[in-house]
Scaffold this active site. Structure first.
Site, PDB file in Angstrom:
ATOM      1  N   GLU A  13       0.823  -1.208   0.000  1.00 34.66           N
ATOM      2  CA  GLU A  13       0.000   0.000   0.000  1.00 34.66           C
ATOM      3  C   GLU A  13       0.862   1.266   0.000  1.00 34.66           C
ATOM      4  OE1 GLU A  13      -4.045  -0.918   2.346  1.00 34.66           O
ATOM      5  OE2 GLU A  13      -2.239  -1.121   3.585  1.00 34.66           O
ATOM      6  N   TYR A  36     -17.950  24.670  -3.467  1.00 37.63           N
ATOM      7  CA  TYR A  36     -17.700  23.230  -3.407  1.00 37.63           C
ATOM      8  C   TYR A  36     -16.578  22.839  -4.357  1.00 37.63           C
ATOM      9  CZ  TYR A  36     -21.272  23.276  -7.127  1.00 37.63           C
ATOM     10  OH  TYR A  36     -22.010  23.554  -8.242  1.00 37.63           O
ATOM     11  N   LEU A  72      -6.327   5.535   7.764  1.00 37.65           N
ATOM     12  CA  LEU A  72      -7.389   6.368   7.198  1.00 37.65           C
ATOM     13  C   LEU A  72      -7.886   7.372   8.233  1.00 37.65           C
ATOM     14  CD1 LEU A  72      -9.540   3.860   5.118  1.00 37.65           C
ATOM     15  CD2 LEU A  72      -7.717   5.387   4.348  1.00 37.65           C
ATOM     16  N   GLU A  73      -7.810   7.013   9.503  1.00 39.73           N
ATOM     17  CA  GLU A  73      -8.212   7.926  10.566  1.00 39.73           C
ATOM     18  C   GLU A  73      -7.383   9.214  10.508  1.00 39.73           C
ATOM     19  OE1 GLU A  73      -9.084   3.757  12.157  1.00 39.73           O
ATOM     20  OE2 GLU A  73      -7.641   4.688  10.811  1.00 39.73           O
ATOM     21  N   LYS A 133     -11.954   2.605   0.958  1.00 35.97           N
ATOM     22  CA  LYS A 133     -10.931   1.951   0.139  1.00 35.97           C
ATOM     23  C   LYS A 133     -11.606   0.801  -0.608  1.00 35.97           C
ATOM     24  CE  LYS A 133      -6.680   1.403   1.816  1.00 35.97           C
ATOM     25  NZ  LYS A 133      -5.553   1.073   2.738  1.00 35.97           N
TER      26      LYS A 133
END
Length: 130
Positions: free
Chosen positions: A26, A58, A77-78, A104
């Protein structure tokens, strides 16, 4: 902690390539990430003036999220989600609360799922001190 209700900007299904994860593979190759954003702010003034300067674009928010996801590597990811939230608050002071969801999709294939991921909710420290 109660989640806010009311006016919000919604960005759904944003797709980016990034290098995030704890496994060695990864860290070597970019993979797909999906991001959903909910950003709460008072839109009353913008609704009355019909002026983009009285709200948050946006398009600008999309570009900012893209920079974070496609920029620095995060193992978790946190941590990526937290970085997105902090960056949104720093660039868009009108935003009082934000929800960030990151998925993911490729990892999820192992689990026969659309995606695996995290979701965080944060309140701006600026709005807390007001």
């Amino acid at each position: 902690m109660a989640k806010p209700f009311g006016d919000r900007i919604i960005l759904r299904g944003l797709k980016f390539l990034g290098i995030h994860g704890v496994n060695e593979d990864e860290k070597l190759f970019a993979q797909d990430f999906t991001v959903d954003i909910d950003a709460w702010l008072n839109m009353e003034k913008a609704a009355g003036t019909d002026n983009l300067n009285d709200t948050v674009s946006y398009s600008n928010m999309y570009r900012l999220v893209k920079e974070v996801v496609e920029g620095k590597h995060f193992d978790l990811l946190e941590s990526l989600a937290e970085s997105i939230a902090i960056t949104i608050f720093s660039k868009f002071p009108l935003i009082s609360d934000v929800r960030v969801r990151i998925g993911k999709p490729k990892v999820a294939a192992k689990y026969n799922a659309d995606y695996v991921g995290v979701e965080i909710f944060r309140t701006s420290r600026v709005s807390l001190s007001s």
